[in-house]
Design a protein around this motif. Sequence first.
Motif, PDB file in Angstrom:
ATOM      1  N   THR A 111      55.513  45.689  31.140  1.00 45.43           N
ATOM      2  CA  THR A 111      54.126  45.891  31.570  1.00 45.43           C
ATOM      3  C   THR A 111      53.518  47.174  31.113  1.00 45.43           C
ATOM      4  OG1 THR A 111      54.392  44.243  33.214  1.00 45.43           O
ATOM      5  CG2 THR A 111      52.458  45.438  33.441  1.00 45.43           C
ATOM      6  N   LYS A 112      54.138  48.276  31.416  1.00 50.02           N
ATOM      7  CA  LYS A 112      53.468  49.557  31.226  1.00 50.02           C
ATOM      8  C   LYS A 112      53.264  49.853  29.575  1.00 50.02           C
ATOM      9  CE  LYS A 112      55.643  51.871  35.036  1.00 50.02           C
ATOM     10  NZ  LYS A 112      56.726  53.060  35.539  1.00 50.02           N
ATOM     11  N   MET A 113      54.239  49.558  28.801  1.00 50.03           N
ATOM     12  CA  MET A 113      54.149  49.587  27.331  1.00 50.03           C
ATOM     13  C   MET A 113      53.114  48.575  26.772  1.00 50.03           C
ATOM     14  SD  MET A 113      55.976  51.961  26.531  1.00 50.03           S
ATOM     15  CE  MET A 113      55.530  51.601  24.931  1.00 50.03           C
ATOM     16  N   ASN A 114      52.956  47.391  27.265  1.00 49.69           N
ATOM     17  CA  ASN A 114      52.035  46.552  26.943  1.00 49.69           C
ATOM     18  C   ASN A 114      50.623  46.869  27.323  1.00 49.69           C
ATOM     19  OD1 ASN A 114      53.771  44.636  25.917  1.00 49.69           O
ATOM     20  ND2 ASN A 114      54.024  43.147  27.425  1.00 49.69           N
ATOM     21  N   ARG A 115      50.501  47.587  28.385  1.00 52.63           N
ATOM     22  CA  ARG A 115      49.110  47.987  28.855  1.00 52.63           C
ATOM     23  C   ARG A 115      48.657  49.010  27.852  1.00 52.63           C
ATOM     24  NH1 ARG A 115      49.007  47.316  34.818  1.00 52.63           N
ATOM     25  NH2 ARG A 115      50.637  48.920  34.682  1.00 52.63           N
ATOM     26  N   ARG A 122      42.835  48.227  21.264  1.00 55.01           N
ATOM     27  CA  ARG A 122      41.199  48.238  21.443  1.00 55.01           C
ATOM     28  C   ARG A 122      40.494  49.207  20.920  1.00 55.01           C
ATOM     29  NH1 ARG A 122      39.592  47.036  27.361  1.00 55.01           N
ATOM     30  NH2 ARG A 122      37.494  47.161  26.250  1.00 55.01           N
ATOM     31  N   TRP A 123      41.080  50.476  20.960  1.00 62.36           N
ATOM     32  CA  TRP A 123      40.450  51.740  20.529  1.00 62.36           C
ATOM     33  C   TRP A 123      40.376  51.450  18.888  1.00 62.36           C
ATOM     34  CZ3 TRP A 123      37.351  55.609  20.916  1.00 62.36           C
ATOM     35  CH2 TRP A 123      36.893  56.108  22.166  1.00 62.36           C
ATOM     36  N   LYS A 124      41.726  51.225  18.085  1.00 59.50           N
ATOM     37  CA  LYS A 124      41.706  51.145  16.637  1.00 59.50           C
ATOM     38  C   LYS A 124      40.454  49.872  16.264  1.00 59.50           C
ATOM     39  CE  LYS A 124      46.325  52.593  16.623  1.00 59.50           C
ATOM     40  NZ  LYS A 124      47.719  52.129  16.149  1.00 59.50           N
ATOM     41  N   ALA A 125      40.515  48.802  17.021  1.00 56.87           N
ATOM     42  CA  ALA A 125      39.444  48.082  16.774  1.00 56.87           C
ATOM     43  C   ALA A 125      37.998  48.124  16.936  1.00 56.87           C
ATOM     44  CB  ALA A 125      39.858  46.523  17.575  1.00 56.87           C
ATOM     45  N   ALA A 137      31.280  47.611  29.221  1.00 55.95           N
ATOM     46  CA  ALA A 137      32.401  47.017  29.469  1.00 55.95           C
ATOM     47  C   ALA A 137      33.375  46.879  28.150  1.00 55.95           C
ATOM     48  CB  ALA A 137      32.437  45.841  29.781  1.00 55.95           C
ATOM     49  N   ASP A 138      32.844  47.115  26.897  1.00 53.15           N
ATOM     50  CA  ASP A 138      33.640  47.075  25.663  1.00 53.15           C
ATOM     51  C   ASP A 138      34.377  48.325  25.365  1.00 53.15           C
ATOM     52  OD1 ASP A 138      32.778  44.408  24.986  1.00 53.15           O
ATOM     53  OD2 ASP A 138      30.858  45.361  24.306  1.00 53.15           O
ATOM     54  N   ILE A 139      34.107  49.332  26.025  1.00 59.26           N
ATOM     55  CA  ILE A 139      34.788  50.640  25.817  1.00 59.26           C
ATOM     56  C   ILE A 139      36.221  50.713  26.376  1.00 59.26           C
ATOM     57  CG2 ILE A 139      34.887  53.152  26.098  1.00 59.26           C
ATOM     58  CD1 ILE A 139      32.300  52.048  24.493  1.00 59.26           C
ATOM     59  N   PRO A 140      37.181  51.005  25.761  1.00 56.84           N
ATOM     60  CA  PRO A 140      38.705  51.049  26.221  1.00 56.84           C
ATOM     61  C   PRO A 140      38.955  52.148  27.317  1.00 56.84           C
ATOM     62  CG  PRO A 140      38.673  50.750  23.986  1.00 56.84           C
ATOM     63  CD  PRO A 140      37.306  51.021  24.337  1.00 56.84           C
TER      64      PRO A 140
END
Length: 231
Positions: A111-115, A122-125, A137-140
């Motif tokens: 769970t930690k690694m997936n988070r 999301r940042w790369k996208a 809300a779109d900001i990671p």
Amino acid sequence: MGTKGYFAFPPSIPGTSRPYPTSIPQFPDTKETFVDKSTAGKGDETRNEPDKPLHDEERINRLHKERELIETSEIEWVRGGGVLRDAQGRRDKARTERIRAELKLQEEEKTKMNRWREYDERWKALITTSDKTLAFADIPWPLLTAPRGADSFTLPAISEFLFESLSVRNNAVTKKNRIRSSILRWHPDKSSLVVGRVVAEDVDAVREGIHAVFHCLKRLQDDERDHNNTV
């Protein structure tokens, strides 16, 4: 999860009709000299047969494979809610609890690694899709839960998110490296390109959030530097 029963009748080893042993085989010391009892006493030349070491190595490899099969079967049995038994058929609570604890730890680490992976992706996208209009809300944001406002960007909350995946076993990322890479990501000068794409009604909130995150990161960097200087 309710138990399915006890491990009284273990399944057969895959590909064979042989059942799993009820106890894990003990591996012999590989430095030991194995002697065929039928030839004992007939001279040293029997012990030093050229093919004898290979025979012993194959036996050890077979024992290793059987042990892996046993452990895999036990793990899947406990994962499904089963309880293990020892060689005498008694419930082995200690071994069962050890496996349950390990399975729980594995899930927590996953769970930690997936988070963290989702946050990073999301940042790369966000960077690669420069033509997309953004909302708050779109900001990671580096938080375990979505922020409700400026009060959400606290040092403990950001620290918890940034460092939780560093506790995963076999992790090679240091706290210092995580802080440094995060500062580069959240620096106000670099994030200005992101702010420029935010809808007008969210610009102030995004800008305030970025500055709050960056301020916390600088405090973490200072704390880490002070800690290293005192060690």
